[in-house]
Design an enzyme around this catalytic site. Sequence first.
Site, PDB file in Angstrom:
ATOM      1  N   ASP A  60       0.734  -1.071   0.190  1.00 30.46           N
ATOM      2  CA  ASP A  60       0.086  -0.130  -0.093  1.00 30.46           C
ATOM      3  C   ASP A  60       0.901   1.265   0.020  1.00 30.46           C
ATOM      4  OD1 ASP A  60      -2.297  -1.377   0.049  1.00 30.46           O
ATOM      5  OD2 ASP A  60      -2.617  -1.152   1.982  1.00 30.46           O
ATOM      6  N   GLU A 132      -2.110  -5.524  -5.535  1.00 30.00           N
ATOM      7  CA  GLU A 132      -1.232  -5.017  -4.854  1.00 30.00           C
ATOM      8  C   GLU A 132      -0.117  -5.887  -4.260  1.00 30.00           C
ATOM      9  OE1 GLU A 132      -4.146  -3.527  -1.602  1.00 30.00           O
ATOM     10  OE2 GLU A 132      -3.919  -1.612  -2.484  1.00 30.00           O
TER      11      GLU A 132
END
Length: 239
Positions: A60, A132
């Site tokens: 992230d 991600e």
Amino acid sequence: MKKAVENEILIAKISKLLDSLNIKYNNISPYIQAFIHRSIVNERPDYAPVHNERLEFLWDAVLELIITKNLFNDFPDKPEWDLTDIRSALVRWTNLAKIAKTLWLHDFLILWKWEELWGWRENNYLLANVVEALLWAIYLDGWIEISTSFVDKHIYITLEDILHNNLTKDYKTLIQELAQWKFDVTPTYKIISESWPDHDKDFEVWVYLWEKIIGQGNGSSKKKAQEHAALNWFNKINI
């Protein structure tokens, strides 16, 4: 990282994907881990000993850093609040899920049989997590340049579409502004149910105008479920 993933079937499967994406690798284990859902680790730790949630968590910050640098350089005249909205749209789960499907990443997601039967391979939240986690695997393998290139080629490139379609605000904000403008009322959200064990929660949320249900959504957190419910109504009024 826990025990490395050494399953020959998984190695062959994921190496084929990496070749198609022109991603070089030193150690394939983190790339395999990026596609392993918690469900199969719980049921078959001998087959897949680690899952992708830690990779997704780590990425992230790095993803946002690359996006932030690009936006800062490309839009020198935009204020920080506009750049924040644009960045949020780029890294939003709905955008990442579209990217995952474009790259056919859903074909490589490794699930337990029941999750497979329930259609989790097409679950947008899981697909966004895979993007991600894959990005962090690239970064973890030592390929800083390749991870930046991947973001530019597959994520940052969606910026034009986001700006053209005015998607820089999240769906909760969009429907709140719409409801206040048209009806002078603010939507409210209610958690209807929580299911699955603590380590793999699923929330069901309904969004209301007055006492009328206008949207429903599910997600692994309350925030994601609310966003999904807002998207559900947004899609209905934009058909």
